[in-house]
Design a protein around this motif. Structure first.
Motif, PDB file in Angstrom:
ATOM      1  N   VAL A  24       1.039  -1.163  -0.058  1.00 63.72           N
ATOM      2  CA  VAL A  24       0.079   0.011  -0.002  1.00 63.72           C
ATOM      3  C   VAL A  24       0.881   1.344  -0.030  1.00 63.72           C
ATOM      4  O   VAL A  24       0.480   2.115  -0.764  1.00 63.72           O
ATOM      5  CB  VAL A  24      -0.913   0.095   1.079  1.00 63.72           C
ATOM      6  CG1 VAL A  24      -1.522   1.396   1.367  1.00 63.72           C
ATOM      7  CG2 VAL A  24      -2.031  -1.255   1.198  1.00 63.72           C
ATOM      8  N   TYR A  28       0.019   3.348  -3.483  1.00 62.06           N
ATOM      9  CA  TYR A  28      -0.704   4.602  -3.317  1.00 62.06           C
ATOM     10  C   TYR A  28       0.090   5.915  -4.241  1.00 62.06           C
ATOM     11  O   TYR A  28      -0.840   6.503  -4.763  1.00 62.06           O
ATOM     12  CB  TYR A  28      -0.851   4.888  -1.958  1.00 62.06           C
ATOM     13  CG  TYR A  28      -2.021   5.989  -1.786  1.00 62.06           C
ATOM     14  CD1 TYR A  28      -3.330   5.791  -2.005  1.00 62.06           C
ATOM     15  CD2 TYR A  28      -1.660   7.242  -1.355  1.00 62.06           C
ATOM     16  CE1 TYR A  28      -4.263   6.801  -2.063  1.00 62.06           C
ATOM     17  CE2 TYR A  28      -2.534   8.162  -1.295  1.00 62.06           C
ATOM     18  CZ  TYR A  28      -3.746   8.240  -1.519  1.00 62.06           C
ATOM     19  OH  TYR A  28      -4.706   9.009  -1.580  1.00 62.06           O
ATOM     20  N   LEU A  31      -0.846   5.999  -7.735  1.00 59.24           N
ATOM     21  CA  LEU A  31      -2.369   6.265  -8.157  1.00 59.24           C
ATOM     22  C   LEU A  31      -2.478   7.910  -8.029  1.00 59.24           C
ATOM     23  O   LEU A  31      -3.102   8.021  -8.741  1.00 59.24           O
ATOM     24  CB  LEU A  31      -3.236   5.451  -7.240  1.00 59.24           C
ATOM     25  CG  LEU A  31      -3.239   3.995  -7.390  1.00 59.24           C
ATOM     26  CD1 LEU A  31      -4.199   3.474  -6.707  1.00 59.24           C
ATOM     27  CD2 LEU A  31      -3.712   3.735  -8.890  1.00 59.24           C
ATOM     28  N   THR A  32      -1.583   8.335  -6.974  1.00 60.90           N
ATOM     29  CA  THR A  32      -2.127   9.701  -6.851  1.00 60.90           C
ATOM     30  C   THR A  32      -1.101  10.747  -7.450  1.00 60.90           C
ATOM     31  O   THR A  32      -1.306  11.836  -7.646  1.00 60.90           O
ATOM     32  CB  THR A  32      -2.153  10.057  -5.215  1.00 60.90           C
ATOM     33  OG1 THR A  32      -0.761   9.873  -4.766  1.00 60.90           O
ATOM     34  CG2 THR A  32      -2.851   9.454  -4.513  1.00 60.90           C
ATOM     35  N   GLY A  56      -0.096   0.542  -9.805  1.00 61.61           N
ATOM     36  CA  GLY A  56      -0.505   1.529  -8.511  1.00 61.61           C
ATOM     37  C   GLY A  56      -1.770   0.564  -8.086  1.00 61.61           C
ATOM     38  O   GLY A  56      -1.944   0.307  -6.791  1.00 61.61           O
ATOM     39  N   GLU A  59      -0.640  -2.846  -6.624  1.00 61.38           N
ATOM     40  CA  GLU A  59      -0.208  -2.813  -5.228  1.00 61.38           C
ATOM     41  C   GLU A  59      -0.832  -2.123  -4.145  1.00 61.38           C
ATOM     42  O   GLU A  59      -0.823  -2.720  -3.153  1.00 61.38           O
ATOM     43  CB  GLU A  59       1.137  -1.824  -5.561  1.00 61.38           C
ATOM     44  CG  GLU A  59       2.304  -2.382  -6.168  1.00 61.38           C
ATOM     45  CD  GLU A  59       3.361  -1.609  -6.531  1.00 61.38           C
ATOM     46  OE1 GLU A  59       3.564  -0.596  -5.967  1.00 61.38           O
ATOM     47  OE2 GLU A  59       4.005  -1.936  -7.227  1.00 61.38           O
ATOM     48  N   THR A  60      -1.811  -1.227  -4.482  1.00 61.59           N
ATOM     49  CA  THR A  60      -2.422  -0.546  -3.598  1.00 61.59           C
ATOM     50  C   THR A  60      -3.680  -1.520  -3.026  1.00 61.59           C
ATOM     51  O   THR A  60      -3.779  -1.782  -2.002  1.00 61.59           O
ATOM     52  CB  THR A  60      -3.189   0.962  -4.157  1.00 61.59           C
ATOM     53  OG1 THR A  60      -2.219   1.596  -4.289  1.00 61.59           O
ATOM     54  CG2 THR A  60      -4.071   1.240  -2.868  1.00 61.59           C
ATOM     55  N   GLY A  64      -3.929  -4.046   0.328  1.00 59.56           N
ATOM     56  CA  GLY A  64      -5.225  -3.796   1.105  1.00 59.56           C
ATOM     57  C   GLY A  64      -5.970  -5.218   1.319  1.00 59.56           C
ATOM     58  O   GLY A  64      -6.180  -5.703   2.511  1.00 59.56           O
TER      59      GLY A  64
END
Length: 163
Positions: A24, A28, A31-32, A56, A59-60, A64
């Protein structure tokens, strides 16, 4: 040896949580941070730019899923494959003998592969969803623990059973 077998649920929980936090934490930002620098890095290594978003998401959300122990086997297998691609395309530029370049993704890939083969363990959503609360379900998604079976001799009394 029985002592170490009793530690298996805790060990799988610690492994899952550690891997989940790592993935995570590394997924993350992919993604951002949608600016071109990260996508350019993927292109420089011979992959399409949108693979940064794919990595992303894997992995995120895979991390999770590992954290809560839901669909842990497929998530861990997907993460192990992603880390294998990362070793192949990004971290192996100096050859196979430059272990310092790919030791972290190799450890992540190996840990995820172990988790995919062993399962999430007793302390997971997989165990409650796929195996039920008694530990003797269909055998998908949750560790190798099985409840002991009691065999009765003759009449079913508390004093007439064998272990």
């Amino acid at each position: 040896m029985k002592f170490f077998e009793r530690l298996q649920p805790l060990a799988l929980l610690v492994l899952r949580v550690a891997l989940g936090i790592i993935f995570v934490f590394h997924g993350y930002p992919k993604l951002t941070h949608t600016h071109g620098d990260l996508q350019r890095m993927f292109i420089d290594h011979g992959m399409p730019g949108y693979f940064s978003l794919v990595a992303g998401v894997i992995e995120t959300f895979g991390g999770g899923l590992l954290l809560i122990g839901l669909l842990a086997r497929p998530a861990a297998l997907l993460l192990a494959m992603e880390m294998s691609v990362a070793i192949w395309k990004v971290h192996s530029a100096h050859g196979i003998y430059a272990v310092r370049d790919y030791e972290f993704p190799l450890a992540l890939a190996a840990s995820c592969f172990v988790l995919a083969s062993v399962g999430a363990g007793l302390v997971s959503v997989d165990h409650f969803v796929f195996e039920g609360n008694n530990g003797g379900g269909v055998g998908r998604g949750g560790g190798s623990y099985k409840a002991p079976k009691i065999r009765y001799k003759g009449r079913k009394r508390d004093r007439d059973f064998e272990d």
